[in-house]
Scaffold this active site. Structure first.
Site, PDB file in Angstrom:
ATOM      1  CE1 TYR A 139      -8.657 -18.246  17.478  1.00 38.80           C
ATOM      2  CE2 TYR A 139      -7.864 -18.461  15.222  1.00 38.80           C
ATOM      3  CZ  TYR A 139      -7.811 -17.840  16.464  1.00 38.80           C
ATOM      4  OH  TYR A 139      -6.910 -16.831  16.674  1.00 38.80           O
ATOM      5  NE  ARG A 146     -10.501 -12.324  19.285  1.00 40.76           N
ATOM      6  CZ  ARG A 146      -9.356 -12.990  19.420  1.00 40.76           C
ATOM      7  NH1 ARG A 146      -8.824 -13.152  20.624  1.00 40.76           N
ATOM      8  NH2 ARG A 146      -8.742 -13.510  18.374  1.00 40.76           N
ATOM      9  CE1 TYR A 200      -0.556 -14.215  12.169  1.00 44.56           C
ATOM     10  CE2 TYR A 200      -2.492 -15.366  12.960  1.00 44.56           C
ATOM     11  CZ  TYR A 200      -1.150 -15.063  13.075  1.00 44.56           C
ATOM     12  OH  TYR A 200      -0.424 -15.628  14.099  1.00 44.56           O
ATOM     13  NE  ARG A 213       2.077 -12.219  16.750  1.00 41.10           N
ATOM     14  CZ  ARG A 213       1.448 -13.315  16.332  1.00 41.10           C
ATOM     15  NH1 ARG A 213       1.049 -14.236  17.191  1.00 41.10           N
ATOM     16  NH2 ARG A 213       1.209 -13.480  15.052  1.00 41.10           N
ATOM     17  CD  GLU A 319      -1.760 -20.408  21.800  1.00 52.70           C
ATOM     18  OE1 GLU A 319      -2.236 -20.841  20.723  1.00 52.70           O
ATOM     19  OE2 GLU A 319      -2.370 -19.607  22.532  1.00 52.70           O
TER      20      GLU A 319
HETATM   21  C1  3EB Z   1      -1.115 -17.366  16.751  1.00 44.31           C
HETATM   22  O1  3EB Z   1      -0.033 -16.834  16.964  1.00 44.31           O
HETATM   23  C2  3EB Z   1      -1.468 -18.537  17.616  1.00 44.31           C
HETATM   24  O2  3EB Z   1      -6.997 -15.547  18.894  1.00 44.31           O
HETATM   25  O3  3EB Z   1      -6.663 -14.672  20.865  1.00 44.31           O
HETATM   26  C3  3EB Z   1      -2.351 -16.976  20.018  1.00 44.31           C
HETATM   27  C4  3EB Z   1      -2.754 -15.988  20.932  1.00 44.31           C
HETATM   28  C5  3EB Z   1      -3.238 -17.432  19.077  1.00 44.31           C
HETATM   29  C6  3EB Z   1      -4.045 -15.481  20.888  1.00 44.31           C
HETATM   30  C7  3EB Z   1      -6.289 -15.355  19.892  1.00 44.31           C
HETATM   31  C8  3EB Z   1      -4.536 -16.899  19.035  1.00 44.31           C
HETATM   32  C9  3EB Z   1      -4.930 -15.930  19.924  1.00 44.31           C
HETATM   33  O4  3EB Z   1      -1.894 -16.989  15.879  1.00 44.31           O
HETATM   34  C10 3EB Z   1      -2.848 -18.509  18.115  1.00 44.31           C
END
Ligand code: 3EB
Length: 331
Positions: A139, A146, A200, A213, A319
């Site tokens: 990942y 990306r 993050y 989001r 998820e």
């Molecule tokens: C998170 O909130 C959960 O890498 O495109 C959610 C939606 C998550 C998209 C992405 C990853 C992605 O981090 C994981």
């Protein structure tokens, strides 16, 4: 006229409602591939259906007759208002450079075809919590490639990052699809309960994930894949019911007036407004528990599709994504 979607069983033929056309379909089944379907629209198939469960197809429809182009490892479809681009990358030792390459090609196509804004993306990452040939988590390897491609496309700004899903599959390699709009102006939304993914901290990997989001386009609110994360931390380790509740609480807050109004969106929704819901569940045996919580919080009448795949952190068991359709979608 906006783009719309609905689910159908795989055994059924995609036929859009009156005066609409199929742009493309995505099949949640047991193989991986890109193919030409029926009268010619592209179909992206992802292996993630529940064992012995009902594979299903997501049908994206648009107002005008689309042009369809299918090549070996990518496909696109567009009607002058909306664009679908899909890509496939076979299994690699290291993903960053080839991911960067195929995402850059997809973004270049978006520009070349003159679609101004990407508003939603799905990223399907095989062996998502495995490690690559250099010991990096798949990942994180994907996220880095990306991020580099987004940097080429839009520079340092995070303001145009779209809503997305990043999720495992039952196969190997990576597949993705994106949706872009020519005239519409998407608004990207963050969630007050969660750190923006693009902020993050680096304990999760060298690059932060490139997504918003949620995104609002033409009064439809597209909710990203959402998990049991508060701030940037996973909560309720090992408790799938509590993770499902927290995930739905995160979505409830995300789509609430309290969260949307300060971000300039004059709308407020609750979980009962959610449609096109998919719940990605790591352990197949947890599906009844996830279903029970979803039925309690979303209501019994709404369709939820359950898929059996890993989530991008080892400690995330579920998820969930969906959308709040604009009036007139008729879902
Ligand atoms: C998170 O909130 C959960 O890498 O495109 C959610 C939606 C998550 C998209 C992405 C990853 C992605 O981090 C994981």
């Amino acid at each position: 006229m906006s783009i719309r979607a609905h689910f159908i069983p795989v055994a059924q033929s995609p036929h859009p409602e009156r005066d609409r056309h199929v742009l493309a379909t995505v099949t949640y089944g047991d193989t991986a591939g890109l193919s030409r379907f029926q009268h010619g629209h592209p179909d992206l198939t992802i292996p993630m259906a529940v064992t012995g469960g009902d594979a299903f197809r997501e049908v994206w429809t648009v107002a005008d007759r689309p042009r369809w182009v299918l090549r070996e490892d990518n496909a696109y479809a567009h009607d002058g208002r909306h664009l679908f681009v899909a890509g496939l990358l076979p299994e690699q030792d290291v993903y960053t450079p080839p991911v960067r390459d195929i995402y850059e090609k997809a973004f270049a196509l978006v520009n070349h075809l003159d679609y101004g804004h990407i508003f939603r993306m799905w990223n399907f990452v095989g062996d998502i919590v495995g490690t690559n040939a250099e010991g990096m988590e798949v990942y994180q390897d994907f996220v880095q490639g990306r991020a580099q491609a987004f940097h080429t496309y839009m520079g340092d700004s995070t303001a145009q990052l779209p809503a997305a899903t990043g999720i495992g599959t039952q196969g190997r390699g990576i597949a993705f699809f994106l949706l872009a709009t020519r005239r519409g102006v998407p608004r990207h939304i963050e969630n007050g309960r969660q750190t923006s993914a693009y902020h993050y901290p680096d304990q999760y990997g060298p690059k932060s994930p490139s997504f918003a989001r949620a995104t609002v386009l033409d009064d439809t609110l597209y909710v990203s894949g959402t998990a049991s994360i508060l701030g940037h931390e996973t909560v309720h380790h090992g408790d799938v019911r509590a993770q499902t509740r927290e995930t739905l609480d995160n979505i409830a807050h995300l789509i609430s007036r309290e969260n949307l109004a300060p971000q300039g969106i004059d709308a407020g929704h609750d979980l009962k407004d959610l449609r096109m819901i998919k719940a990605y569940v790591r352990h197949e045996g947890d599906i009844p528990a996830v279903r029970a919580v979803c039925e309690e919080k979303l209501g019994l009448g709404v369709e939820v599709k359950y898929l059996n795949v890993a989530v991008c952190r080892d400690d995330l068991l579920v998820e969930i994504e969906g959308l709040v359709p604009a009036r007139g979608w008729d879902l």
